[in-house]
Design a protein around this motif. Structure first.
Motif, PDB file in Angstrom:
ATOM      1  N   ARG A  44     -47.935  11.560  -5.675  1.00 30.46           N
ATOM      2  CA  ARG A  44     -46.408  12.180  -5.200  1.00 30.46           C
ATOM      3  C   ARG A  44     -46.709  12.789  -3.612  1.00 30.46           C
ATOM      4  NH1 ARG A  44     -44.001   9.239  -7.316  1.00 30.46           N
ATOM      5  NH2 ARG A  44     -42.415  10.225  -6.102  1.00 30.46           N
ATOM      6  N   LYS A  54     -44.568  19.561   4.591  1.00 29.77           N
ATOM      7  CA  LYS A  54     -44.003  20.027   3.109  1.00 29.77           C
ATOM      8  C   LYS A  54     -44.166  21.468   2.818  1.00 29.77           C
ATOM      9  CE  LYS A  54     -46.330  19.333  -0.743  1.00 29.77           C
ATOM     10  NZ  LYS A  54     -45.894  20.643  -1.210  1.00 29.77           N
ATOM     11  N   CYS A  57     -44.146  22.795  -3.597  1.00 30.91           N
ATOM     12  CA  CYS A  57     -43.571  21.939  -4.589  1.00 30.91           C
ATOM     13  C   CYS A  57     -42.414  22.859  -5.098  1.00 30.91           C
ATOM     14  CB  CYS A  57     -44.218  21.252  -5.289  1.00 30.91           C
ATOM     15  SG  CYS A  57     -45.381  19.997  -4.487  1.00 30.91           S
TER      16      CYS A  57
HETATM   17  S1  SF4 Z   1     -42.764  18.917  -1.627  1.00 31.29           S
HETATM   18 FE1  SF4 Z   1     -41.184  18.077  -2.667  1.00 31.29          FE
HETATM   19  S2  SF4 Z   1     -41.101  15.717  -2.348  1.00 31.29           S
HETATM   20 FE2  SF4 Z   1     -43.097  16.731  -1.565  1.00 31.29          FE
HETATM   21  S3  SF4 Z   1     -44.756  16.510  -3.256  1.00 31.29           S
HETATM   22 FE3  SF4 Z   1     -43.435  18.390  -3.523  1.00 31.29          FE
HETATM   23  S4  SF4 Z   1     -41.759  18.001  -4.872  1.00 31.29           S
HETATM   24 FE4  SF4 Z   1     -42.357  16.075  -4.071  1.00 31.29          FE
END
Ligand code: SF4
Length: 114
Positions: A44, A54, A57
Motif C-alpha cells: 500500500r 502522504k 493513514c
Molecule cells: S496515506 Fe492513504 S493512500 Fe497512502 S497508504 Fe495510507 S491509506 Fe493508503
C-alpha cells in the motif's frame, strides 16, 4: 524510487506489527499471518497516491486498505502505539509529528472529474 518518508513509515509499521505479534495476548497465532499483513502494508505504501507527501493513514481520505485489513491495522496501532515510545522513541515521535500534518490535496490525476 522509495524516499525517506515511505521508508520510515514502513519501518514504523514493521516495528508495531512485530511488537503486537510478540507481546499482545490477542495476537493471531497463525504462522505467516503478520508477515503477510506487513507485506500488504508495504505494498500500500509503495502505491500510496500521495507518495512522500502522504498524510498519516488514519487521516487519509483515500483509505486504500481493504476494510478487514484496515480494522486489523487500527487494532495493532491502538495496542502498540503507546508501547512504542519506550522501545522506539525516535520513530514514535516522528510518527506523532506525521499524525499532525495537514492532509495534502490529492494529486490531480486522482481528483474526481468535475
Ligand atoms: S496515506 Fe492513504 S493512500 Fe497512502 S497508504 Fe495510507 S491509506 Fe493508503
Amino acid at each position: 524510487m522509495m524516499g525517506s518518508r515511505i521508508r520510515r513509515e514502513k519501518l514504523t509499521i514493521n516495528r508495531m506489527i512485530a511488537l503486537y505479534q510478540q507481546r499482545c495476548p490477542q495476537a493471531n497465532q497463525q504462522p505467516g499471518h503478520y508477515a503477510a499483513l506487513n507485506a500488504y502494508a508495504d505494498k500500500r505504501l509503495d502505491k500510496c497516491v500521495f507518495g512522500e507527501e502522504k498524510p498519516a493513514c488514519k487521516q487519509c481520505p483515500v483509505h486504500c486498505y481493504q476494510p478487514a485489513k484496515r480494522e486489523e491495522m487500527k487494532q495493532i496501532m491502538r495496542w502498540a502505539g503507546p508501547r512504542m515510545l519506550w522501545r522506539h522513541p525516535i520513530l514514535t515521535v516522528l510518527h506523532l509529528i506525521d499524525d499532525r500534518r495537514a492532509v495534502p490535496e490529492l494529486p490531480e490525476k486522482y481528483r474526481p472529474k468535475k
